[in-house]
Structure formats: C-alpha cells, structure tokens
Design a protein around this motif. Structure first.
Motif, mmCIF file in Angstrom:
data_model
loop_
_atom_site.group_PDB
_atom_site.id
_atom_site.type_symbol
_atom_site.label_atom_id
_atom_site.label_comp_id
_atom_site.label_asym_id
_atom_site.label_seq_id
_atom_site.Cartn_x
_atom_site.Cartn_y
_atom_site.Cartn_z
ATOM 1 N N GLN A 1 7.249 0.084 1.100
ATOM 2 C CA GLN A 1 7.320 -1.400 1.054
ATOM 3 C C GLN A 1 7.999 -1.922 -0.202
ATOM 4 O O GLN A 1 8.523 -2.987 -0.107
ATOM 5 C CB GLN A 1 5.778 -1.885 1.021
ATOM 6 C CG GLN A 1 4.993 -1.768 2.368
ATOM 7 C CD GLN A 1 3.656 -2.250 2.190
ATOM 8 O OE1 GLN A 1 2.941 -1.548 1.597
ATOM 9 N NE2 GLN A 1 3.370 -3.350 2.725
ATOM 10 N N VAL A 2 7.889 -1.400 -1.414
ATOM 11 C CA VAL A 2 8.772 -1.738 -2.417
ATOM 12 C C VAL A 2 10.217 -1.787 -2.001
ATOM 13 O O VAL A 2 10.911 -2.797 -2.458
ATOM 14 C CB VAL A 2 8.551 -0.658 -3.642
ATOM 15 C CG1 VAL A 2 9.517 -1.002 -4.719
ATOM 16 C CG2 VAL A 2 7.062 -0.651 -3.852
ATOM 17 N N ASN A 3 10.697 -0.674 -1.247
ATOM 18 C CA ASN A 3 12.196 -0.648 -1.041
ATOM 19 C C ASN A 3 12.209 -1.639 0.245
ATOM 20 O O ASN A 3 13.300 -2.473 -0.076
ATOM 21 C CB ASN A 3 12.584 0.472 -0.061
ATOM 22 C CG ASN A 3 12.568 1.903 -1.230
ATOM 23 O OD1 ASN A 3 12.866 1.272 -2.562
ATOM 24 N ND2 ASN A 3 12.292 2.575 -0.766
ATOM 25 N N GLU A 4 11.520 -2.262 1.059
ATOM 26 C CA GLU A 4 11.836 -3.436 2.064
ATOM 27 C C GLU A 4 11.709 -4.636 1.161
ATOM 28 O O GLU A 4 12.754 -5.483 1.462
ATOM 29 C CB GLU A 4 10.510 -3.188 2.865
ATOM 30 C CG GLU A 4 10.791 -2.067 3.868
ATOM 31 C CD GLU A 4 9.470 -1.836 4.745
ATOM 32 O OE1 GLU A 4 8.243 -2.834 4.514
ATOM 33 O OE2 GLU A 4 9.363 -0.999 5.750
ATOM 34 N N ILE A 5 10.821 -4.843 0.190
ATOM 35 C CA ILE A 5 10.883 -6.059 -0.617
ATOM 36 C C ILE A 5 12.090 -6.017 -1.487
ATOM 37 O O ILE A 5 13.000 -7.325 -1.451
ATOM 38 C CB ILE A 5 9.664 -6.028 -1.616
ATOM 39 C CG1 ILE A 5 8.296 -5.974 -0.866
ATOM 40 C CG2 ILE A 5 9.776 -7.263 -2.544
ATOM 41 C CD1 ILE A 5 7.204 -5.765 -1.683
ATOM 42 N N GLN A 6 12.706 -5.266 -2.127
ATOM 43 C CA GLN A 6 14.211 -5.136 -2.732
ATOM 44 C C GLN A 6 14.975 -5.611 -1.775
ATOM 45 O O GLN A 6 16.056 -6.018 -2.076
ATOM 46 C CB GLN A 6 14.206 -3.732 -3.295
ATOM 47 C CG GLN A 6 15.726 -3.884 -3.921
ATOM 48 C CD GLN A 6 15.882 -2.428 -4.774
ATOM 49 O OE1 GLN A 6 15.441 -1.357 -4.140
ATOM 50 N NE2 GLN A 6 16.348 -2.534 -5.959
ATOM 51 N N LYS A 7 15.241 -5.097 -0.481
ATOM 52 C CA LYS A 7 16.292 -5.513 0.662
ATOM 53 C C LYS A 7 15.992 -6.790 1.190
ATOM 54 O O LYS A 7 16.806 -7.252 1.793
ATOM 55 C CB LYS A 7 16.046 -4.351 1.778
ATOM 56 C CG LYS A 7 16.756 -2.952 0.907
ATOM 57 C CD LYS A 7 16.670 -1.999 1.765
ATOM 58 C CE LYS A 7 17.062 -0.761 1.394
ATOM 59 N NZ LYS A 7 17.089 0.398 2.355
ATOM 60 N N THR B 1 0.820 -1.257 -0.011
ATOM 61 C CA THR B 1 -0.124 -0.090 -0.032
ATOM 62 C C THR B 1 0.870 1.432 -0.195
ATOM 63 O O THR B 1 0.423 2.346 0.020
ATOM 64 C CB THR B 1 -0.984 -0.036 1.273
ATOM 65 O OG1 THR B 1 -0.034 -0.047 2.496
ATOM 66 C CG2 THR B 1 -1.877 -1.134 1.295
ATOM 67 N N ASN B 2 2.238 1.054 0.089
ATOM 68 C CA ASN B 2 3.018 2.333 0.188
ATOM 69 C C ASN B 2 4.482 2.134 -0.509
ATOM 70 O O ASN B 2 4.887 0.753 -0.536
ATOM 71 C CB ASN B 2 3.186 2.818 1.651
ATOM 72 C CG ASN B 2 3.821 1.972 2.421
ATOM 73 O OD1 ASN B 2 5.122 1.774 2.253
ATOM 74 N ND2 ASN B 2 3.204 1.279 3.322
ATOM 75 N N LEU B 3 5.030 3.214 -0.599
ATOM 76 C CA LEU B 3 6.304 3.267 -1.655
ATOM 77 C C LEU B 3 7.363 2.582 -0.946
ATOM 78 O O LEU B 3 8.260 1.794 -1.201
ATOM 79 C CB LEU B 3 6.951 4.415 -1.934
ATOM 80 C CG LEU B 3 5.754 4.877 -2.831
ATOM 81 C CD1 LEU B 3 6.169 6.651 -3.344
ATOM 82 C CD2 LEU B 3 5.637 4.208 -4.128
ATOM 83 N N ASP C 1 1.062 4.865 -7.873
ATOM 84 C CA ASP C 1 2.248 5.285 -7.715
ATOM 85 C C ASP C 1 3.346 3.992 -7.358
ATOM 86 O O ASP C 1 4.267 4.046 -7.767
ATOM 87 C CB ASP C 1 2.396 6.312 -6.668
ATOM 88 C CG ASP C 1 1.648 6.193 -5.470
ATOM 89 O OD1 ASP C 1 0.799 5.112 -5.324
ATOM 90 O OD2 ASP C 1 1.982 6.597 -4.464
ATOM 91 N N VAL C 2 2.611 3.340 -6.448
ATOM 92 C CA VAL C 2 3.476 2.175 -6.109
ATOM 93 C C VAL C 2 3.713 1.163 -7.357
ATOM 94 O O VAL C 2 4.675 0.676 -7.499
ATOM 95 C CB VAL C 2 2.979 1.513 -4.909
ATOM 96 C CG1 VAL C 2 3.360 0.044 -4.639
ATOM 97 C CG2 VAL C 2 2.263 2.164 -3.885
#
Length: 110
Positions: free
Chosen positions: A11-17, A7-9, A64-65
């Motif tokens: 989380q995308v960075n967290e998934i990548q890491k 639901t937010n940007l 946006d996400v």
C-alpha cells in the motif's frame, strides 16, 4: 470522509504512485497525545477537499509499514504524525500539536 487502513508494505508503494493528494495519519494506539491529535483532526477534516485519499496507520500493529513510510517519503518518524503526499512526494509533515486539518487544506488549496 473515511480512513483507509494501511496494513501492508504494498500500500505504501501504491500511495506513492497515486496521482493527486493523499494523507497518511500515523497513530499510536498506546498514546493519549496521539488519540487527542486524531480526534481533533477528525473534528475538522471536512475542510479537506473530498478527493483527498485519507490513510490511517496503526503503527503499533504495523511497525514495518511505519518504517517503510518514513524511508519512502524521507521523513523522520514521529507519532502521531501526518504526511501529505502529492504525486509521490511528501509536501507536508506534522506531528503532535502541529497536526491541523486547516493547514492540510491550505496546502492543497494553494
């Protein structure tokens, strides 16, 4: 298995890491093809290893996400679409009728 909603940007960075495998399912709530692909995927997802994190994105509500996911993982935006992420890199992306839990499991298990 259960989806974790994106639901937010952040989380995308967290998934990548995140180490190991994560799967993102980008879904359009306005599209019957997307609904069918999601249903077919969920019917077969027991073949995916249990330690795989499964993420779900309602791309109509979170455009946006969705754009950030495409940029971060360097894939062309499609809907419906799955992205299999391993240690921060997209190792598989598929859309429409090419979405397959069996293919995801095959990539993870090899």
């Amino acid at each position: 298995m259960q989806w974790k909603n994106i639901t937010n940007l952040t989380q995308v960075n967290e998934i990548q890491k995140q180490p190991g495998y994560s799967l993102i399912f980008k879904h359009s709530t306005r599209c019957s093809v997307s609904m069918m692909a999601k249903r077919r995927f969920e019917m077969d997802w027991e073949v995916i290893p249990a330690d795989t994190s499964l993420y779900f994105l309602d791309l109509i509500s979170f455009r946006d996400v969705s754009a950030q996911i495409a940029e971060t993982f360097q894939v062309h935006h499609e809907s419906p679409q799955i992205l299999l992420i391993k240690d921060g890199d997209c190792v598989l992306d598929a859309s429409h009728s090419d979405i397959s839990a069996d293919e995801v499991a095959e990539v993870i298990n090899n």
